[in-house]
Design a protein around this motif. Structure first.
Motif, PDB file in Angstrom:
ATOM      1  N   ALA A 160     -13.348  73.153  -9.608  1.00 20.65           N
ATOM      2  CA  ALA A 160     -12.671  72.213 -10.498  1.00 20.65           C
ATOM      3  C   ALA A 160     -11.186  72.506 -10.601  1.00 20.65           C
ATOM      4  CB  ALA A 160     -13.310  72.247 -11.890  1.00 20.65           C
ATOM      5  N   ASN A 161     -10.826  73.782 -10.474  1.00 18.56           N
ATOM      6  CA  ASN A 161      -9.425  74.183 -10.524  1.00 18.56           C
ATOM      7  C   ASN A 161      -8.754  74.161  -9.158  1.00 18.56           C
ATOM      8  OD1 ASN A 161      -8.394  75.085 -13.318  1.00 18.56           O
ATOM      9  ND2 ASN A 161     -10.447  75.957 -13.252  1.00 18.56           N
ATOM     10  N   GLY A 162      -9.450  73.642  -8.160  1.00 18.22           N
ATOM     11  CA  GLY A 162      -8.833  73.463  -6.848  1.00 18.22           C
ATOM     12  C   GLY A 162      -8.967  74.628  -5.903  1.00 18.22           C
ATOM     13  N   THR A 163      -9.760  75.627  -6.249  1.00 12.70           N
ATOM     14  CA  THR A 163      -9.952  76.781  -5.357  1.00 12.70           C
ATOM     15  C   THR A 163     -11.047  76.444  -4.357  1.00 12.70           C
ATOM     16  OG1 THR A 163      -9.256  78.344  -7.066  1.00 12.70           O
ATOM     17  CG2 THR A 163     -10.528  79.229  -5.227  1.00 12.70           C
ATOM     18  N   THR A 164     -10.635  76.056  -3.170  1.00 12.73           N
ATOM     19  CA  THR A 164     -11.596  75.710  -2.126  1.00 12.73           C
ATOM     20  C   THR A 164     -12.090  76.947  -1.384  1.00 12.73           C
ATOM     21  OG1 THR A 164      -9.715  75.256  -0.664  1.00 12.73           O
ATOM     22  CG2 THR A 164     -10.718  73.376  -1.786  1.00 12.73           C
ATOM     23  N   THR A 165     -11.307  78.027  -1.420  1.00 13.92           N
ATOM     24  CA  THR A 165     -11.691  79.295  -0.790  1.00 13.92           C
ATOM     25  C   THR A 165     -11.454  80.428  -1.781  1.00 13.92           C
ATOM     26  OG1 THR A 165     -11.050  78.514   1.406  1.00 13.92           O
ATOM     27  CG2 THR A 165     -11.288  80.886   1.125  1.00 13.92           C
ATOM     28  N   LEU A 180      -7.064  68.867  -1.732  1.00 13.42           N
ATOM     29  CA  LEU A 180      -7.138  68.420  -3.118  1.00 13.42           C
ATOM     30  C   LEU A 180      -6.433  67.082  -3.238  1.00 13.42           C
ATOM     31  CD1 LEU A 180      -5.995  71.787  -4.783  1.00 13.42           C
ATOM     32  CD2 LEU A 180      -8.317  71.127  -4.097  1.00 13.42           C
ATOM     33  N   LEU A 181      -7.087  66.127  -3.872  1.00 11.76           N
ATOM     34  CA  LEU A 181      -6.449  64.849  -4.161  1.00 11.76           C
ATOM     35  C   LEU A 181      -5.886  64.923  -5.576  1.00 11.76           C
ATOM     36  CD1 LEU A 181      -5.641  62.015  -3.434  1.00 11.76           C
ATOM     37  CD2 LEU A 181      -7.938  61.225  -4.078  1.00 11.76           C
ATOM     38  N   VAL A 182      -4.566  64.908  -5.653  1.00 15.49           N
ATOM     39  CA  VAL A 182      -3.848  65.053  -6.918  1.00 15.49           C
ATOM     40  C   VAL A 182      -3.463  63.674  -7.440  1.00 15.49           C
ATOM     41  CG1 VAL A 182      -1.809  66.030  -8.043  1.00 15.49           C
ATOM     42  CG2 VAL A 182      -2.930  67.275  -6.163  1.00 15.49           C
ATOM     43  N   ASP A 183      -3.733  63.433  -8.709  1.00 19.30           N
ATOM     44  CA  ASP A 183      -3.353  62.173  -9.348  1.00 19.30           C
ATOM     45  C   ASP A 183      -2.396  62.480 -10.495  1.00 19.30           C
ATOM     46  OD1 ASP A 183      -3.114  59.684 -10.505  1.00 19.30           O
ATOM     47  OD2 ASP A 183      -5.259  59.239 -10.474  1.00 19.30           O
ATOM     48  N   ASP A 191      -6.640  70.965 -14.051  1.00 21.12           N
ATOM     49  CA  ASP A 191      -7.787  70.415 -13.339  1.00 21.12           C
ATOM     50  C   ASP A 191      -7.974  68.916 -13.562  1.00 21.12           C
ATOM     51  OD1 ASP A 191      -8.490  71.543 -16.007  1.00 21.12           O
ATOM     52  OD2 ASP A 191     -10.417  70.615 -15.597  1.00 21.12           O
ATOM     53  N   ARG A 192      -7.411  68.377 -14.642  1.00 27.85           N
ATOM     54  CA  ARG A 192      -7.551  66.945 -14.881  1.00 27.85           C
ATOM     55  C   ARG A 192      -6.854  66.121 -13.801  1.00 27.85           C
ATOM     56  NH1 ARG A 192      -5.441  67.028 -20.979  1.00 27.85           N
ATOM     57  NH2 ARG A 192      -4.335  68.818 -20.074  1.00 27.85           N
ATOM     58  N   ASN A 193      -5.831  66.693 -13.195  1.00 30.57           N
ATOM     59  CA  ASN A 193      -5.109  65.989 -12.132  1.00 30.57           C
ATOM     60  C   ASN A 193      -5.820  66.050 -10.784  1.00 30.57           C
ATOM     61  OD1 ASN A 193      -2.574  67.445 -13.873  1.00 30.57           O
ATOM     62  ND2 ASN A 193      -2.451  65.233 -13.538  1.00 30.57           N
ATOM     63  N   LEU A 194      -6.820  66.902 -10.654  1.00 32.12           N
ATOM     64  CA  LEU A 194      -7.521  67.083  -9.371  1.00 32.12           C
ATOM     65  C   LEU A 194      -8.752  66.193  -9.378  1.00 32.12           C
ATOM     66  CD1 LEU A 194      -7.182  70.965  -9.036  1.00 32.12           C
ATOM     67  CD2 LEU A 194      -5.729  69.179  -8.037  1.00 32.12           C
ATOM     68  N   LYS A 245     -16.450  67.692  -5.042  1.00 33.17           N
ATOM     69  CA  LYS A 245     -16.270  67.353  -6.455  1.00 33.17           C
ATOM     70  C   LYS A 245     -15.459  66.067  -6.555  1.00 33.17           C
ATOM     71  CE  LYS A 245     -14.068  68.820 -10.752  1.00 33.17           C
ATOM     72  NZ  LYS A 245     -13.091  67.705 -10.751  1.00 33.17           N
ATOM     73  N   ARG A 246     -15.957  65.137  -7.354  1.00 32.11           N
ATOM     74  CA  ARG A 246     -15.219  63.906  -7.649  1.00 32.11           C
ATOM     75  C   ARG A 246     -15.282  63.676  -9.151  1.00 32.11           C
ATOM     76  NH1 ARG A 246     -17.426  60.498  -4.163  1.00 32.11           N
ATOM     77  NH2 ARG A 246     -15.688  60.674  -2.679  1.00 32.11           N
ATOM     78  N   GLY A 247     -14.123  63.632  -9.782  1.00 25.76           N
ATOM     79  CA  GLY A 247     -14.127  63.548 -11.239  1.00 25.76           C
ATOM     80  C   GLY A 247     -14.775  64.783 -11.816  1.00 25.76           C
ATOM     81  N   ASP A 248     -15.765  64.595 -12.694  1.00 24.77           N
ATOM     82  CA  ASP A 248     -16.492  65.723 -13.280  1.00 24.77           C
ATOM     83  C   ASP A 248     -17.789  66.031 -12.552  1.00 24.77           C
ATOM     84  OD1 ASP A 248     -14.658  66.294 -15.276  1.00 24.77           O
ATOM     85  OD2 ASP A 248     -15.546  64.873 -16.692  1.00 24.77           O
ATOM     86  N   GLU A 249     -18.060  65.316 -11.464  1.00 22.21           N
ATOM     87  CA  GLU A 249     -19.337  65.473 -10.775  1.00 22.21           C
ATOM     88  C   GLU A 249     -19.211  66.359  -9.534  1.00 22.21           C
ATOM     89  OE1 GLU A 249     -21.989  64.294 -12.227  1.00 22.21           O
ATOM     90  OE2 GLU A 249     -20.708  63.397 -13.775  1.00 22.21           O
TER      91      GLU A 249
END
Length: 521
Positions: A126-131, A402-405, A436-439, A450-454
């Protein structure tokens, strides 16, 4: 007809292929096939790309949305996530005894371990740590649960079973032979998964808790299987003083690790704030990396790590949260702390000078968000021997992204965007203010995990947001009673003549003491 598992995005991509420089790929079409980036084309070539790959559509990112590489956390203590944000009231060596060892020991409750590790992996994704490079706990079975959790949720990781056979609590220590057996079993179990995202790691906790016999045996296992190695090195005065008393024949932590055969091009050592230049040069020659953990260095260390200086000596440097010594699981927080750390070094140099002029020499170790982002992506990839796999957007690399909004407004987001701000300003705001809300989407090997909260690979499809039941259950495993053994406060001794220290450390140290220190370099 489109090949299976092929898709494309059109938009803006930020990454840092070069240290200190933020590169922007504006209005490009990026094609992912079987998890890898196979084409990066200009936006005006969209139709051509669609025809080449048989794509029905190319997804267009909205204004204010950007892709960036996934974060690579090079130092996480997985079982310590349970008490992250607490236990900040004591120095390192007491912290281990009072909080860490009992918490890690409680993971023998495998049901609790499954629940906790599921929350851990979800929180990091959720915090963007893919590795992530994870330390597990002492006992074998909970570490297998950790590997299973990572595999199920889709994260990329290097994972190790912690080993320690001395100077620990009576109920959280292993026989040397048992530790070596379990370490090898952990390696073979992880390799048996045949999951390209997960690699096993040899993990002697640190020198004070590992005998030479254990360390040498672990080095042999690492060599046998070509494994990563991780440990802690020269991290604070208490640890360094302890090693000096236990191994007076060696000049430094680096010299001990060298003698034990644990410095390789797949080794990552955490902290290193008290490494000498000679130590750094030797680690660089070996290809060994250091995980810079600025937040935990502030909490438990006694010095700053000089990133630019270390890099100038040829050292590989990644970035780590060091949960739970670091009180945040966010690599965005780690990046910000890395910048603060560098400015503290400048402030210290100015204070020592006694003047009011900041000289160019004082500025040498200052970094910006651009260098910090490099550490969190490319630096981490280099440290984990994954530089050809992840860290930047290049053809042939895996799509860990990471898709940042930045369009969240008001209290629904962590920052506001004002009229006239361009993409670069928005992206910098995200790095410095975002969370994490921006990710809104997280990809590992081209899979949206992960997409949104899922969490899309989780069968239960549970949100990262814990329920009240989760909050109660996360602490459900029993915590062992703390041992009554005398406490050795290594962090606050004025010198090495402390009576308790001489008894405890002397018992753990080897009996022979050669008259001269060996650098072994």
């Amino acid at each position: 007809m489109a090949a299976e598992n092929t898709f494309a995005f059109r938009g803006t991509y930020y990454h840092t292929p070069t240290y200190g420089r933020l590169d922007v790929l504006r209005d490009v079409v990026l094609v992912v096939q079987e998890g890898k980036i196979v084409r990066i084309a200009n936006g005006h070539e969209e139709t051509e790309v669609q025809e080449e790959f048989g794509l029905a559509e190319v997804r267009q990112l909205k204004a204010g949305q950007y892709f960036m590489p996934g974060f690579i956390d090079t130092h996480v203590h997985a079982p310590q996530y349970q008490f992250t944000g607490t236990g900040t009231d004591v120095p390192l060596m007491e912290w281990l005894r009072k909080y860490t060892f009992p918490a890690e020991c409680s993971f023998q409750d495998l049901e609790a371990a499954r629940h906790r590790y599921s929350l851990l992996v979800k929180r990091f994704l959720a915090n963007g740590t893919t590795t992530a490079m994870y330390y597990g706990s002492l006992h074998l079975q909970p570490n297998l649960v950790l590997v299973d959790s990572i595999e199920r949720l889709g994260q990329r990781a290097v994972v190790g079973k912690v080993n320690m056979d001395r100077l620990s609590a009576d109920d959280y220590i292993e026989d040397t032979a048992d530790g070596l057996r379990d370490a090898e079993e952990f390696v073979t179990y992880t390799l048996g998964k045949k999951c390209s995202r997960i690699q096993p790691c040899i993990t002697p906790r640190f020198i004070p808790t590992c005998t030479p016999e254990l360390m040498k045996g672990l080095a042999e296992i690492a060599q046998k299987y070509g494994c990563h190695i991780q440990s802690h090195i020269s991290e604070c005065c208490g640890e360094v003083n302890c090693v000096r008393e236990m191994h007076p024949e060696y000049a430094s932590d680096a010299a001990v690790f060298e003698e034990m055969g644990l410095l390789t091009n797949r080794t990552v050592m955490a902290h290193g704030t008290l490494l000498s230049d000679d130590d750094i040069r030797h680690l660089a020659r070996r290809g060994t990396a250091v995980s810079h953990c600025p937040l935990s260095n502030f909490m438990f260390g006694d010095a700053f790590f000089m990133v630019n200086h270390a890099l100038s000596l040829g050292l590989k440097v990644g970035l780590g949260t060091d949960v739970a010594g670091g009180i945040s699981p966010s690599m965005l927080s780690a990046q910000r702390m890395a910048v603060v750390n560098s400015r503290c070094i400048r402030a210290h140099k100015l204070a020592v000078s006694g003047g009011t002029t900041v000289t160019p020499e004082m500025e040498k170790d200052v970094i910006t968000f651009k260098e910090a982002l490099w550490l969190a992506t490319v630096g981490g990839a280099q440290a984990l021997d994954l530089a050809d796999v992840v860290g930047t957007f290049e053809v042939g690399k895996d799509f860990d992204a990471l898709l940042v909004d930045t369009n969240l407004s008001g209290t629904s987001g962590p920052f506001d965007v004002f009229e006239g701000e361009d993409d670069d300003q928005r992206f910098e705001k995200f790095i410095n203010l975002g969370d994490d809300r921006n990710l809104i989407e997280v990809y590992v090997q081209g899979v949206c995990v992960k997409r949104g909260d899922e969490f899309l690979l989780d069968g239960s499809n549970v949100s990262v947001k814990a329920t009240e039941d989760d909050s109660d259950r996360i602490m459900s495993a029993p915590t062992p009673v703390e041992p009554e053994a005398a406490y050795l406060d290594l962090a606050h001794r004025a010198d090495s003549s402390d009576e308790a220290a001489s008894v405890d450390v002397g018992a753990a140290a080897e009996q022979s003491e050669p008259p001269t220190k060996r650098s072994r370099f």
